[in-house]
Design a protein around this motif. Structure first.
Motif, mmCIF file in Angstrom:
data_model
loop_
_atom_site.group_PDB
_atom_site.id
_atom_site.type_symbol
_atom_site.label_atom_id
_atom_site.label_comp_id
_atom_site.label_asym_id
_atom_site.label_seq_id
_atom_site.Cartn_x
_atom_site.Cartn_y
_atom_site.Cartn_z
ATOM 1 N N UNK A 49 0.679 -1.219 -0.008
ATOM 2 C CA UNK A 49 -0.025 0.146 -0.022
ATOM 3 C C UNK A 49 0.777 1.288 0.026
ATOM 4 N N UNK A 50 1.892 1.218 0.592
ATOM 5 C CA UNK A 50 2.813 2.253 0.617
ATOM 6 C C UNK A 50 3.288 2.594 -0.456
ATOM 7 N N UNK A 51 3.874 1.609 -1.310
ATOM 8 C CA UNK A 51 4.143 1.714 -2.610
ATOM 9 C C UNK A 51 3.246 2.396 -3.491
ATOM 10 N N UNK A 52 1.962 1.869 -3.202
ATOM 11 C CA UNK A 52 0.996 2.850 -4.293
ATOM 12 C C UNK A 52 0.964 3.946 -3.899
ATOM 13 N N UNK A 53 0.929 4.314 -2.519
ATOM 14 C CA UNK A 53 0.752 5.799 -1.865
ATOM 15 C C UNK A 53 2.058 6.473 -2.594
ATOM 16 N N UNK A 54 3.156 6.034 -2.686
ATOM 17 C CA UNK A 54 4.270 6.918 -2.901
ATOM 18 C C UNK A 54 4.279 7.563 -4.251
ATOM 19 N N UNK A 55 3.368 6.451 -5.281
ATOM 20 C CA UNK A 55 3.324 7.027 -6.733
ATOM 21 C C UNK A 55 2.438 8.106 -6.915
ATOM 22 N N UNK A 56 1.478 8.217 -5.872
ATOM 23 C CA UNK A 56 0.599 9.388 -6.091
ATOM 24 C C UNK A 56 0.612 10.641 -4.961
ATOM 25 N N UNK A 57 1.167 10.035 -3.975
ATOM 26 C CA UNK A 57 1.035 11.149 -2.641
ATOM 27 C C UNK A 57 2.586 11.038 -2.032
ATOM 28 N N UNK A 58 3.607 11.260 -2.857
ATOM 29 C CA UNK A 58 4.975 11.012 -2.193
ATOM 30 C C UNK A 58 5.202 11.575 -0.871
ATOM 31 N N UNK A 59 4.873 12.852 -0.864
ATOM 32 C CA UNK A 59 4.943 13.458 0.611
ATOM 33 C C UNK A 59 4.378 12.699 1.715
ATOM 34 N N UNK A 60 2.923 12.531 1.348
ATOM 35 C CA UNK A 60 2.361 11.676 2.634
ATOM 36 C C UNK A 60 2.889 10.445 2.931
ATOM 37 N N UNK A 61 3.492 9.741 1.855
ATOM 38 C CA UNK A 61 4.204 8.583 2.119
ATOM 39 C C UNK A 61 5.531 8.831 2.818
ATOM 40 N N UNK A 62 6.168 9.821 2.680
ATOM 41 C CA UNK A 62 7.425 10.200 3.168
ATOM 42 C C UNK A 62 6.991 10.342 4.891
ATOM 43 N N UNK A 63 5.631 11.246 5.013
ATOM 44 C CA UNK A 63 5.388 11.321 6.397
ATOM 45 C C UNK A 63 5.103 10.198 7.156
ATOM 46 N N UNK A 64 4.458 9.069 6.551
ATOM 47 C CA UNK A 64 4.113 7.965 7.040
ATOM 48 C C UNK A 64 5.670 7.190 7.510
#
Length: 192
Positions: free
Chosen positions: A131-146
């Motif tokens: 899921x984080x890989x998917x999040x990274x592709x669309x919302x990189x900063x949000x993934x970085x925060x997680x």
């Protein structure tokens, strides 16, 4: 070597990284000692909320440390990003080794409350990674925060300093990412 404000560990590490980039060998030794201690604290936090497993805090620490030892960072964001990614990779690799079958009993499950959600529903660590890989592709900063909050154990304030954004922005990204992950992880898997 530059004097450090003892009350701000993020500023201390940034100052050490800057001194190392200028060739200060004493700063380099101090930096690695502090980074090792930082990684040790992160490893202990990561494993304290998990059920007993074969991966011990020392093993997690050493594996992540080895993955980071040959890296160079121009600033602290690079370090914490790499540290969070290393911790994530070590934990996921360990989970994959324990559970060779996708939904087998060896799969490590975490609760979404470990991501700051009130839900006690357990999710698979490998599914979280996907899921984080998917999040990274669309919302990189949000993934970085997680990654910084969950895998590196940083506070909202520390995450804001590392990413050089406001605490309000971190809080919004954190809330968004948790909701996104909750929705992603709670939805039934697609049929093959």
């Amino acid at each position: 070597m530059t004097e450090h404000a003892p009350s701000d560990p993020i500023a201390e590490l940034e100052s050490l990284i800057a001194a190392v980039s200028e060739g200060d060998r004493a700063a380099e030794d101090e930096l690695w000692e502090r980074l090792y201690n930082t990684l040790k604290a992160i490893a202990a936090r990561q494993l304290s909320s998990r059920s007993p497993e074969t991966l011990q805090a020392t093993a997690l620490l050493h594996e992540a440390y080895l993955r980071l030892r040959d890296c160079e960072w121009s600033h602290l964001r690079h370090f914490y990003g790499a540290a969070a990614r290393a911790m994530r990779n070590v934990l996921v690799d360990s989970a994959r080794r324990r559970g060779a079958v996708k939904r087998g009993p060896g799969r490590q499950r975490i609760t979404l409350s470990q991501l700051g959600d009130d839900s006690e529903a357990a999710v698979d660590l490998i599914d979280l990674d996907d899921a984080l890989e998917k999040l990274q592709t669309t919302h990189e900063r949000a993934c970085d925060v997680v990654q910084l909050r969950y895998f590196a154990g940083l506070t909202i304030e520390e995450t804001a300093k590392v990413l050089d954004i406001s605490e309000n922005t971190v809080d919004r990204d954190w809330s968004f990412a948790r909701a996104w992950l909750h929705r992603e992880l709670e939805s039934p898997p697609p049929r093959a």
